[in-house]
Design an enzyme around this catalytic site. Sequence first.
Site, PDB file in Angstrom:
ATOM      1  N   HIS A 238       0.811  -1.212   0.000  1.00 14.45           N
ATOM      2  CA  HIS A 238       0.000   0.000   0.000  1.00 14.45           C
ATOM      3  C   HIS A 238       0.848   1.267   0.000  1.00 14.45           C
ATOM      4  O   HIS A 238       0.319   2.366  -0.184  1.00 14.45           O
ATOM      5  CB  HIS A 238      -0.971   0.006   1.190  1.00 14.45           C
ATOM      6  CG  HIS A 238      -0.342   0.235   2.517  1.00 14.45           C
ATOM      7  ND1 HIS A 238       0.019  -0.786   3.368  1.00 14.45           N
ATOM      8  CD2 HIS A 238      -0.011   1.381   3.164  1.00 14.45           C
ATOM      9  CE1 HIS A 238       0.527  -0.279   4.472  1.00 14.45           C
ATOM     10  NE2 HIS A 238       0.533   1.030   4.379  1.00 14.45           N
ATOM     11  N   ASP A 266      -0.443  -7.473   0.822  1.00 21.30           N
ATOM     12  CA  ASP A 266       0.165  -6.160   1.071  1.00 21.30           C
ATOM     13  C   ASP A 266       1.676  -6.311   0.938  1.00 21.30           C
ATOM     14  O   ASP A 266       2.417  -6.232   1.911  1.00 21.30           O
ATOM     15  CB  ASP A 266      -0.222  -5.644   2.453  1.00 21.30           C
ATOM     16  CG  ASP A 266       0.010  -4.137   2.605  1.00 21.30           C
ATOM     17  OD1 ASP A 266       0.470  -3.506   1.629  1.00 21.30           O
ATOM     18  OD2 ASP A 266      -0.273  -3.601   3.692  1.00 21.30           O
ATOM     19  N   SER A 347       4.365   1.864   8.366  1.00 26.99           N
ATOM     20  CA  SER A 347       4.040   0.876   7.338  1.00 26.99           C
ATOM     21  C   SER A 347       5.272   0.402   6.587  1.00 26.99           C
ATOM     22  O   SER A 347       6.154   1.194   6.240  1.00 26.99           O
ATOM     23  CB  SER A 347       3.065   1.471   6.323  1.00 26.99           C
ATOM     24  OG  SER A 347       1.753   1.390   6.786  1.00 26.99           O
TER      25      SER A 347
END
EC number: 3.4.21.-
Length: 457
Positions: A238, A266, A347
């Site tokens: 992402h 992901d 992330s």
Amino acid sequence: MERTTLRRRALVAGTATVAVGALALAGLTGVASADPAATAAPPVSADSLSPGMLAALERDLGLDEDAARSRIANEYRAAAVAAGLEKSLGARYAGARVSGAKATLTVATTDASEAARITEAGARAEVVGHSLDRFEGVKKSLDKAALDKAPKNVPVWYVDVAANRVVVNAASPAAGQAFLKVAGVDRGLVTVARSAEQPRALADIRGGDAYYMNGSGRCSVGFSVTRGTQNGFATAGHCGRVGTTTNGVNQQAQGTFQGSTFPGRDIAWVATNANWTPRPLVNGYGRGDVTVAGSTASVVGASVCRSGSTTGWHCGTIQQLNTSVTYPEGTISGVTRTSVCAEPGDSGGSYISGSQAQGVTSGGSGNCSSGGTTYFQPINPLLQAYGLTLVTSGGGTPTDPPTTPPTDSPGGTWAVGTAYAAGATVTYGGATYRCLQAHTAQPGWTPADVPALWQRV
């Protein structure tokens, strides 16, 4: 990843469990086994555990230094034992987990006659009503339904090996039951748990360092990798699409996304330019970098630490494997659920247990002030998806299987799916080999073909 759509504050609340159907155990109960047979401690050297990791384990799990070192060693051994028992038990295997201050390993089976085998391997045995394969089949049906249409108000579902159930977290029992109806699964195998969780993606080369996408958003490096002669790093899908350019922690030109999948999974990797050298390190944020020695996956209950560019170094435990989670952008399957906190910008960053790479940060709920739940994308499937080699202190973990698999088995004790510790010996093709770095054997990683992992003796 930092972006406006991901800055909503997630609510964290307790869960009230609602049984959708009774679990029939067919007369089977847990087996109170004798203490497992003693086994040799795994080769986790004191030097491989950074002060930063130990300090974070002490802070986040309430351990002193000796207890933290002992726990990591026990968890490493547990991962190896669990992998071997999963293979030998086959369809009778029902999952594994560690628990307690000493990370005691429990392995579940549907066959009471296998309890002795489990105990002899060094674990506690538990007999349950349903196999892991059966629950994975239920979860697969839920995943398929979610891919067709993401469920409303159903953020997370997973196999709970401790409860021998599939658990579906939902905003209400009605929302959970509606999802089960669409998926057409056996409700007698599923528990719906009320949850206010609202997961969202969080938005030298060194794990945990910041990088910037197209001069705007920020994410974190997962692990250094190579693909042939090309250097790069693994991160979250992402964070960027194929072609997205990146600048490094020093804001200098760094690389370009070569592969990216989100949602569904992901996963992503970035190829870096010649100014960036991959290192087998994870940023310890002022407390010493952590060396990456391999990628042996840990079991449920094991400790795990995370490095990210927003909140630095935090630890917790693995709660469930092979979890599915729904973000506003769609459903992600195959992630691992943890009690580690994280915030936007973390992330893509590193999850590591001891010296073993576990995965890259995907998303979660909560924050590092009040606590929360996070999810990571396991590293081994990411490496395999893109044909990458993890950069380790031993020279790298190969992930490219041979293009033409051998048609005849050469014989020997080496076997796919087995967790090998550094120093272990196997036979293969009439020769004996010594393991150079800890890993779980994958198809194509034969001792004769991967000198980074095996040395002929």
